[in-house]
Design a protein around this motif. Structure first.
Motif, mmCIF file in Angstrom:
data_model
loop_
_atom_site.group_PDB
_atom_site.id
_atom_site.type_symbol
_atom_site.label_atom_id
_atom_site.label_comp_id
_atom_site.label_asym_id
_atom_site.label_seq_id
_atom_site.Cartn_x
_atom_site.Cartn_y
_atom_site.Cartn_z
ATOM 1 N N ASP A 142 0.837 -1.203 0.000
ATOM 2 C CA ASP A 142 0.000 0.000 0.000
ATOM 3 C C ASP A 142 0.874 1.255 0.000
ATOM 4 O OD1 ASP A 142 1.026 0.082 2.574
ATOM 5 O OD2 ASP A 142 -0.862 -0.388 3.567
ATOM 6 N N PHE A 143 0.218 2.406 0.041
ATOM 7 C CA PHE A 143 0.904 3.697 0.123
ATOM 8 C C PHE A 143 -0.062 4.648 0.832
ATOM 9 C CE2 PHE A 143 4.512 5.997 -2.016
ATOM 10 C CZ PHE A 143 4.322 7.225 -1.437
ATOM 11 N N PRO A 144 -0.236 4.415 2.159
ATOM 12 C CA PRO A 144 -1.212 5.214 2.900
ATOM 13 C C PRO A 144 -0.782 6.681 2.991
ATOM 14 C CG PRO A 144 0.109 3.867 4.395
ATOM 15 C CD PRO A 144 0.473 3.447 3.007
ATOM 16 N N PRO A 145 -1.756 7.605 3.047
ATOM 17 C CA PRO A 145 -3.202 7.360 3.086
ATOM 18 C C PRO A 145 -3.838 7.290 1.699
ATOM 19 C CG PRO A 145 -2.811 9.693 3.365
ATOM 20 C CD PRO A 145 -1.447 9.054 3.209
ATOM 21 N N PHE A 146 -3.019 7.355 0.657
ATOM 22 C CA PHE A 146 -3.566 7.454 -0.702
ATOM 23 C C PHE A 146 -4.061 6.117 -1.252
ATOM 24 C CE2 PHE A 146 -0.181 10.607 -0.131
ATOM 25 C CZ PHE A 146 -0.913 11.776 -0.287
ATOM 26 N N LEU A 147 -3.339 5.067 -0.962
ATOM 27 C CA LEU A 147 -3.674 3.741 -1.489
ATOM 28 C C LEU A 147 -3.568 2.737 -0.355
ATOM 29 C CD1 LEU A 147 -1.476 4.074 -4.691
ATOM 30 C CD2 LEU A 147 -3.974 4.128 -4.661
ATOM 31 N N VAL A 148 -4.696 2.117 -0.010
ATOM 32 C CA VAL A 148 -4.724 1.195 1.129
ATOM 33 C C VAL A 148 -5.373 -0.122 0.734
ATOM 34 C CG1 VAL A 148 -4.769 3.071 2.815
ATOM 35 C CG2 VAL A 148 -6.924 2.149 1.932
ATOM 36 N N LYS A 149 -5.280 -1.077 1.639
ATOM 37 C CA LYS A 149 -5.800 -2.411 1.398
ATOM 38 C C LYS A 149 -7.262 -2.368 0.962
ATOM 39 C CE LYS A 149 -6.274 -6.996 3.498
ATOM 40 N NZ LYS A 149 -6.045 -7.836 4.699
ATOM 41 N N ASN A 150 -7.582 -3.174 -0.028
ATOM 42 C CA ASN A 150 -8.922 -3.343 -0.612
ATOM 43 C C ASN A 150 -9.325 -2.231 -1.576
ATOM 44 O OD1 ASN A 150 -9.813 -4.634 2.568
ATOM 45 N ND2 ASN A 150 -9.522 -5.846 0.739
ATOM 46 N N ASP A 151 -8.461 -1.225 -1.761
ATOM 47 C CA ASP A 151 -8.726 -0.260 -2.836
ATOM 48 C C ASP A 151 -8.584 -0.964 -4.183
ATOM 49 O OD1 ASP A 151 -9.125 1.817 -1.097
ATOM 50 O OD2 ASP A 151 -7.248 2.863 -1.528
ATOM 51 N N TYR A 152 -9.379 -0.514 -5.141
ATOM 52 C CA TYR A 152 -9.245 -1.013 -6.508
ATOM 53 C C TYR A 152 -8.426 0.002 -7.297
ATOM 54 C CZ TYR A 152 -12.626 -4.856 -6.130
ATOM 55 O OH TYR A 152 -13.260 -6.027 -5.798
ATOM 56 N N VAL A 153 -7.353 -0.469 -7.923
ATOM 57 C CA VAL A 153 -6.521 0.426 -8.727
ATOM 58 C C VAL A 153 -6.504 -0.077 -10.171
ATOM 59 C CG1 VAL A 153 -5.086 1.193 -6.825
ATOM 60 C CG2 VAL A 153 -4.402 -0.827 -8.108
#
Length: 216
Positions: A142-153
């Protein structure tokens, strides 16, 4: 077997690679594509073919393109995004996070399902090939807070690389999400801890073009 339609020979060969422990080819193919064994037997022994509306789904389960599985070509190609002109949307293959490396290899790429996506003009202008768009649900990187677990990219390896965008950075034994910083001049990026990273030769950068947060 040589007198059978090409798609049968391809299904048999692919199924042997995917689940070699099942020796019965009808059971093997049925398990992969989700069809009844009786339906598979009709393909194998009675010159039946899957209906056109099911071919993309079946090819996705084998991890290859519809053109490869049901066409005359012997050159393997993986599933790609499909444009539906009647709805002006793309059907984007969703793949496992662990399969990202396969995008750079000539091997089968299993598709979990397809998600409809309207690629805006702004995004399309950044892409050389929209067909190369895939969707991934973030699991353990991940890359919090921008990209976290269960986000769809949504990713596309032909997207424009520029400072500020997030990317998957693939090295031989490691994969992480990074943010490009001074890419145009020095191919620099930073990880989620803020540490500067220099691009390593023979590594792969795949830009993230869109994120759908699980919190919305």
């Amino acid at each position: 077997m040589s007198n059978q339609p090409k798609f049968i020979n391809k299904m048999i060969a692919l199924s042997e690679q995917l689940i070699p422990d099942i020796k019965n080819k009808e059971k093997r193919i049925a398990k992969i594509c989700g069809e009844n064994e009786s339906t598979v037997k009709n393909w194998l022994f009675h010159d039946r073919t899957p209906p056109a509306k099911k071919r993309t789904i079946i090819a996705d389960k084998f991890g290859v393109s519809e053109e490869f599985l049901f066409g005359e070509t012997d050159i393997l190609s993986v599933p790609c995004a499909l444009y539906k002109s009647d709805m002006d949307i793309w059907l984007i293959p969703r793949i496992k996070q662990s399969d990202i490396n396969k995008l750079a290899e000539r091997c089968s790429l299993y598709v979990l399902d397809r998600l409809p996506l309207k690629i805006t003009k702004k995004i399309s202008q950044q892409l050389i090939n929209p067909e190369n768009t895939y969707c991934i649900e973030i699991e353990d990187i991940d890359f919090p807070p921008f990209l976290v677990k269960n986000d769809y990219v949504f990713i596309n390896n032909t997207a424009l690389k520029k400072a500020g965008i997030f990317c998957f950075y693939l090295r031989k034994h490691n994969m992480e999400i990074v943010r490009l910083t001074n890419w145009e001049d020095h191919k620099e990026m930073s990880n989620k801890a803020g540490k500067r990273i220099d691009y390593e030769k023979n590594s792969t950068i795949i830009p993230i073009i869109l994120t759908i947060s699980n919190n919305y």
